[in-house]
Scaffold this active site. Structure first.
Site, PDB file in Angstrom:
ATOM      1  N   ASP A  62       0.956  -1.323  -0.143  1.00 43.65           N
ATOM      2  CA  ASP A  62       0.177   0.050   0.111  1.00 43.65           C
ATOM      3  C   ASP A  62       1.074   1.197  -0.352  1.00 43.65           C
ATOM      4  O   ASP A  62       0.824   2.211  -1.029  1.00 43.65           O
ATOM      5  CB  ASP A  62      -1.059  -0.218   1.261  1.00 43.65           C
ATOM      6  CG  ASP A  62      -1.595   1.557   1.193  1.00 43.65           C
ATOM      7  OD1 ASP A  62      -2.668   1.458   0.661  1.00 43.65           O
ATOM      8  OD2 ASP A  62      -1.517   2.243   2.172  1.00 43.65           O
ATOM      9  N   GLU A 134      -1.967  -5.268  -3.847  1.00 34.43           N
ATOM     10  CA  GLU A 134      -1.340  -4.567  -2.632  1.00 34.43           C
ATOM     11  C   GLU A 134      -0.242  -5.687  -1.546  1.00 34.43           C
ATOM     12  O   GLU A 134       1.381  -5.477  -2.264  1.00 34.43           O
ATOM     13  CB  GLU A 134      -2.161  -4.204  -1.474  1.00 34.43           C
ATOM     14  CG  GLU A 134      -2.294  -2.654  -2.104  1.00 34.43           C
ATOM     15  CD  GLU A 134      -3.760  -2.055  -1.185  1.00 34.43           C
ATOM     16  OE1 GLU A 134      -3.970  -0.513  -1.269  1.00 34.43           O
ATOM     17  OE2 GLU A 134      -4.124  -2.744  -0.100  1.00 34.43           O
TER      18      GLU A 134
END
Length: 247
Positions: A62, A134
């Protein structure tokens, strides 16, 4: 660690094993251990006796994704103010956008899921798909460093980066609805969210209203997604004149 997932051979794993085809789609070879970890959802890990999950990789990915996208937007949109850049970034890295990237990759078929998630359609849930993207970014960063990861990310989200200026407001439906409501003097939208189902497979329903009058509703695998879907529904109804006159 072999590419046959020897670490989890003793556990039922109804997921695609031909990870080479996934790597081909990603455009990069991922360390086998990290690849298995990136594809291991917590529901599978729990049923497998508490093996590691992809959540730490997701956390790392992320941040790496945010850095790459932010730098790209900054360099390629000179003169665009900070607020607009923030919206453009949000559009590019939103759960919905990343879930579509995952679907384009066929990623859902590779994710290791527990039986509960398999039964409830976990391979198509936006939250699981986006989190796994992610995690894969995090795994790539650990294995190859920033520049190869940057190249992969720009391949995966390049079409979104190219459209970010136009998608920025549209993908943040709650902000768009707030702005439209203010322009029409409707007051602030109020969201009511309810959840059903077990903890590992919750489904949320959101209703958005103005002065007690329902304007739209939406369903999602998280409260945030349900609210965004409700806002999108309400925005479309307001824009079409289906709600404003009644509020």
């Amino acid at each position: 660690m072999s590419r046959k997932r020897s670490r989890v051979d003793a556990v039922e794993a109804p997921a695609r094993q031909d990870v080479e085809s996934l790597e081909e789609a990603l455009g990069v070879t991922v360390d086998p251990e990290l690849l298995v970890l990136a594809l291991t959802h917590r529901s599978f890990a729990h049923e497998a006796g508490g093996i590691p999950t992809n959540e730490r990789l997701e956390f790392l990915g992320d941040s790496v994704l945010g850095l790459i996208v932010t730098e790209y937007l900054y360099r390629n949109n000179p003169g665009v103010p900070e607020g607009d850049l923030a919206r453009m970034r949000a559009a590019t890295v939103s759960q919905r956008a990343l879930a579509q990237v995952a679907r384009d990759l066929g990623l859902g078929a590779f994710i290791l899921l527990g039986r509960g998630e398999l039964v409830t359609g976990g391979r198509e849930k936006d939250s699981i798909l986006s989190d796994t993207v992610e995690a894969l970014i995090g795994a790539t960063y650990l294995g190859h460093g920033l520049e190869p990861t940057r190249a992969m990310v720009e391949r995966l989200v390049g079409h979104l980066l190219g459209q970010a200026e136009h998608l920025g407001a549209g993908l943040d439906w709650k902000t768009s609805l707030q702005e439209l409501a203010a322009a029409r003097s409707l007051g602030s939208p109020v969201y009511t969210v309810t959840g059903t189902g077990p903890d590992h497979a919750r489904t949320f329903t959101a209703v958005v209203s103005f002065d007690g009058i329902e304007a739209g509703s939406g369903v999602g695998s998280s409260k945030k997604l349900a609210e965004q879907n409700a806002a999108e529904n309400a925005y479309a109804r307001l824009d079409a004149g289906d709600v404003g006159a009644a509020v």
